[in-house]
Write an enzyme that holds these catalytic residues in place. Structure first.
Site, PDB file in Angstrom:
ATOM      1  N   SER A  97      54.995  55.701  38.834  1.00 27.31           N
ATOM      2  CA  SER A  97      53.981  55.692  39.886  1.00 27.31           C
ATOM      3  C   SER A  97      54.377  56.608  41.048  1.00 27.31           C
ATOM      4  CB  SER A  97      53.730  54.270  40.357  1.00 27.31           C
ATOM      5  OG  SER A  97      52.648  54.232  41.253  1.00 27.31           O
ATOM      6  N   ASP A 238      50.209  58.094  39.170  1.00 26.96           N
ATOM      7  CA  ASP A 238      49.558  57.608  37.941  1.00 26.96           C
ATOM      8  C   ASP A 238      48.125  57.159  38.222  1.00 26.96           C
ATOM      9  OD1 ASP A 238      50.392  55.375  39.405  1.00 26.96           O
ATOM     10  OD2 ASP A 238      50.724  54.145  37.639  1.00 26.96           O
ATOM     11  N   ASP A 240      46.484  54.900  39.733  1.00 28.46           N
ATOM     12  CA  ASP A 240      45.881  53.562  39.689  1.00 28.46           C
ATOM     13  C   ASP A 240      45.497  53.099  41.096  1.00 28.46           C
ATOM     14  OD1 ASP A 240      48.472  53.151  40.568  1.00 28.46           O
ATOM     15  OD2 ASP A 240      48.910  51.489  39.217  1.00 28.46           O
TER      16      ASP A 240
END
Length: 452
Positions: A97, A238, A240
């Protein structure tokens, strides 16, 4: 063997000492033995170490007898989507991340993309890694799986295409993976994208993609102003999580985005349940009620919110940390659905993002999350509760302590990972009161911490 990369919700650590291909291969084997999965999605992010770790992970999965469906370079939400959409037994995303560039990690899910964390299998996978393995009698196979078409179709299903019209948006992928998805969506949308830090590059030439850090926001803000854009959007590596900037280049606190998304979503569904975290709540409660929905508080953290959404059949869940969850996305978080919904709202309302947000900040001004390093967090939290709780209208312990008065409220909670206490304060349409109470609580914490 160093297994310090196993955390409460996922795996993260430095490459190669805390995570490397050899350990990744063992993790693949252990994942199959513990979960019994036969068909597993594997994807990986833009980090330089990710392809090798994903290859080794896939080898371990196959050695243990599982078939691997390789979706390649992607975002975490692509693994969530593919696992649930193609009815797989599980999925693993190789990503760290927004951690430093020499780190990597994994996020694991089971059937229906249910999270695998320390309380439902992750610790067992960690412990199994230490035992010897034998190969399965029948080895698994690996095959590439093309998921982009179905994923893009799914994303576009959240918005009414007929209500969209040309707008300029700044998009900052932070050299993470989000740019690949924007390029796909661009072909189906009337928007003009100003792309900055767009190319996927695991060297992170513009710094680690983490827009929550103030030093990482300026490039997006400047581009919004320079191009006269209607909005700026930035993602972590990433993707999200996504973060928003209004047409003046101002960074919007995640709290107000939760309310806006809840409102936009409930307008579509004509009601339903919305899950939110306890840190800041009044704005969300107000908007959800006005839109005919029901707001339900959950402990902070993706595993808790996803489970509560399933239990309540909630249509949407939001955290002020910029995680947004959707029932039709397997109750998972997406960094793409939120900006599509807000772009739709801008088109439908004809309002600017700042006017939509200003009204909410005025109604419920908030401090934003303030972190303080505290030697003995439980002691300090207990002392503050003892002092303020007696006079309070309501005291709640859903996550840390939330203490509510008629005109203001606050939440104080411990970090799970460091000796840090996190404070959030909000008021009803009274900025001076919110600021005064924030200062008062910080002074109180400081005094308690120094032994006063």
């Amino acid at each position: 063997m160093d297994l310090s990369c196993f955390k409460a919700y996922d795996l993260r650590g430095r490459v190669p000492d805390q995570l490397n291909p050899k350990l990744a291969e063992l993790i693949g084997r252990a994942y199959v033995e513990i979960t019994g999965a036969k068909r597993v999605i594997v994807g990986y992010d833009i980090r330089l170490s990710s392809p090798d770790i994903a290859d080794a992970l896939s080898s371990g999965l196959m050695a243990a007898g599982a078939d691997v469906f390789d979706i390649g370079l992607c975002g975490t939400e692509n693994v969530y989507f593919a696992t649930s959409h193609y009815k797989m037994d599980g999925g693993i995303m190789v990503t760290a991340s927004h951690n430093p560039k020499d780190h990597n990690g994994m996020k694991m899910v089971g059937p229906d993309s249910r999270p695998i964390s320390s309380d439902n299998g992750l610790n067992e996978i960690r412990d199994r890694v230490l035992e010897p393995f034998t190969d399965a009698p029948k080895q698994g196979v690996i095959e590439p799986l093309e998921t982009t078409t179905a994923y893009i179709d799914h994303l576009l299903g959240y918005v009414d295409a007929s209500s969209l019209y040309p707008r300029t948006f700044v998009v900052n992928a932070g050299n993470g993976g989000a740019g690949l998805v924007i390029d796909e969506l661009e072909q189906h949308l009337p928007f003009d994208f100003v792309k900055i830090h767009h190319e996927a590059d695991g060297n992170f030439p513009n710094g680690v993609p983490n827009p929550i850090l103030e030093e990482n926001r300026q490039a997006t803000a400047d581009a919004v102003i320079e191009h006269g854009a209607a909005m700026g959007i930035a993602w972590d590596g990433d993707f999200d999580r996504c973060f928003f900037f209004d047409e003046n280049g101002r960074f919007i606190e995640g709290y107000y985005i939760v309310g806006l998304l809840a409102d936009q979503f409930l307008r579509k569904t004509g009601g339903g349940k919305v899950i939110h975290d306890p840190r800041l709540t009044w704005n969300t409660l107000d908007l959800v009620k006005k839109a005919g929905g029901e707001a339900i508080e959950s402990k902070t953290g993706h595993a808790f919110i996803k489970q509560r959404m399933r239990d309540e059949d909630a249509v949407y869940g939001g955290e002020m940390s910029a995680h947004h969850y959707f029932r039709d996305f397997a109750y998972c978080d997406s960094g793409m659905i939120p900006w599509l919904l807000i772009a739709e709202r801008l088109c439908q309302s004809g309002q600017t993002l700042s006017s939509l947000i200003d009204a909410r900040i005025e109604a419920y001004p908030a401090s934003g999350e303030i972190n303080r390093t505290i030697t003995d967090p439980p002691k300090v939290i207990a002392a503050i509760e003892a002092k303020y709780g007696a006079e309070a209208k309501q005291v709640s312990h859903v996550d840390g302590v939330s203490i509510e008065f008629d005109e203001w409220r606050f939440n104080l909670r411990m970090s799970n990972t460091e000796p840090v206490v996190r404070l959030n304060v909000e008021s009803r349409a009274d900025i001076p009161l919110m600021k005064a109470k924030t200062e008062e609580l910080l002074a109180e914490m400081e005094q308690l911490n120094s032994g006063g």
